[in-house]
Design an enzyme around this catalytic site. Structure first.
Site, PDB file in Angstrom:
ATOM      1  N   SER A   1       0.810  -1.216   0.000  1.00  0.00           N
ATOM      2  CA  SER A   1       0.000   0.000   0.000  1.00  0.00           C
ATOM      3  C   SER A   1       0.846   1.270   0.000  1.00  0.00           C
ATOM      4  CB  SER A   1      -0.926   0.010   1.225  1.00  0.00           C
ATOM      5  OG  SER A   1      -1.860  -1.046   1.159  1.00  0.00           O
TER       6      SER A   1
ATOM      7  N   GLU B   1      -4.752  -3.726  -6.252  1.00  0.00           N
ATOM      8  CA  GLU B   1      -4.981  -2.412  -6.848  1.00  0.00           C
ATOM      9  C   GLU B   1      -5.555  -1.435  -5.815  1.00  0.00           C
ATOM     10  OE1 GLU B   1      -3.529  -2.640  -9.395  1.00  0.00           O
ATOM     11  OE2 GLU B   1      -4.060  -4.386 -10.582  1.00  0.00           O
TER      12      GLU B   1
END
Length: 390
Positions: free
Chosen positions: A144, A369
């Site tokens: 992240s 994603e």
């Protein structure tokens, strides 16, 4: 409204909101799915593999980089691409992932940030599926927070030398070229690393319980020497890879609705034929509540995807809206899959029905994603003006 009109899904007659061209794209992908994908996907999932030859099947239909213009790409609309992603993921998330990584990540990076020579060399063959690409951003210790990446590229004369590792890379072990993002002495840069380059190896990741009909790999770079023309000249910094991820997230917010649709259709059909206590379980109030809730979430997600697609085609789409779509639609799809599994009971955990396969896949889609937590914080910042990532 009859159950048959729901099972063909278009809730609320959403098909009327698609143009004739968009419906043609949908029908073409559905036809490919019926003939080539659905008959084999359970076997691929159970075996943990996907045939590389599918790349050329997707290429023949114009699905690879279909939203890009020139260089053999189809140059179709954002909604066309979204509808295609929906129909692919209605079969399996791994199939949509293949197309997303090839077109929205690897090809988009080259198309948007590559030199003219790089575009002409790679994109036409990637559009046909002759060449498969992958996109190396995520690392073993940095998902992240890509700003903390440890992969480094240093100058050595006119060459670049790369060292590092990338993790959870779709298509990695079958890719002919990897778009690898690495930190340099000033900013992050993108590099094109052909398969077979000395020092560049891949390792397929086994024992996955999700996205099994997809190749996931680790990329290892040890003193990988590249010429000066291997760097993508059009961007520096994380703006480059993050903009490509935004393209992939757009496909996901459509694709998740495909998974949800399959789970909903399966649950409706099963509830109508499964008899308990002398009548189909579709006739019981608790089952109808589940189906009604699933229908509402599915309809809202489809409308959200279509509106985001229309905004993208109009040039008015923001990354925050893509985050909203990805967060909502994947979360809703996962809820629908889990609820559908309860309607199927014990049968829901077998490969005889697609529900558990979709539910397992969506656990990965929820994470990749951008995790649901990150997209929540993106929206939180958009609403309050205060970033809360640290």
């Amino acid at each position: 409204m009859s159950s048959s009109s729901l099972q063909s899904l278009s809730p609320l007659d959403l098909d009327r909101l698609l143009t004739a061209d968009e419906r043609a794209v949908r029908d073409a992908v559905r036809d490919l799915a019926a003939k080539e994908l659905l008959p084999n996907v359970e076997e691929w999932y159970e075996a943990g593999r996907i045939p590389r030859e599918l790349a050329q099947e997707f290429g023949r239909l114009g699905l690879l980089g279909m939203h890009l213009n020139g260089y053999g790409c189809a140059g179709m609309s954002a909604v066309d691409y979204g509808v295609a992603c929906l129909e692919l993921e209605a079969v399996d998330s791994g199939l949509r992932s293949f197309v997303s990584v090839q077109g929205s990540l690897a090809m988009t990076a080259i198309h948007r940030f590559g030199s003219e020579e790089q575009r002409e060399h790679w994109l036409p063959r990637m559009a046909t599926g002759e060449v498969v690409g992958c996109f190396g951003l995520t690392e073993p210790d940095h998902g992240s927070d890509p700003a903390g990446m440890r992969t480094r590229a240093r100058r050595d004369g006119d060459d670049w030398v790369l060292n590092g590792a990338k993790m959870w890379i779709t298509n990695g072990s079958i890719a002919d070229v990897a778009v690898v993002w690495a930190a340099t002495e000033d900013r992050v840069r993108g590099f094109l690393v052909p398969a077979g380059t000395p020092g560049f190896t891949t390792r397929e990741m086994k024992r996955k319980l999700s996205l099994r009909a997809s190749i996931t790999s680790e990329l290892l770079l040890e003193e990988v020497r590249l010429p000066a023309d291997a760097v993508l000249p059009g961007v520096t910094g994380l703006r480059g890879p993050l903009s490509c991820l935004n393209e992939a997230r757009y496909g996901i917010l459509w694709g998740a609705i495909g998974s949800a649709r399959t789970c909903f259709e399966t649950a409706v059909g099963y509830a109508g034929s499964r008899v308990q206590f002398g009548r189909p379980i579709a006739g019981f109030q608790l089952t109808q509540r589940k189906l009604a809730d699933m229908y509402l979430e599915l309809t809202k997600g489809a409308l959200l995807a279509l509106q985001i697609g229309r905004l993208k085609d109009a040039g008015d789409l923001t990354p925050q809206l893509v985050s909203a779509g990805k967060l909502n639609n994947v979360r809703a799809a996962l809820t629908i899959a889990r609820e559908a599994r309860t309607i199927l009971g014990a049968n829901g955990v077998t490969l005889e029905y697609p529900v558990m396969r979709h539910a397992a896949n969506l656990e990965s889609v929820l994470t990749y994603e951008g995790t649901s937590e990150i997209h929540t914080l993106v929206l939180g910042e958009a609403i309050t003006g205060i970033p809360a990532y640290r």
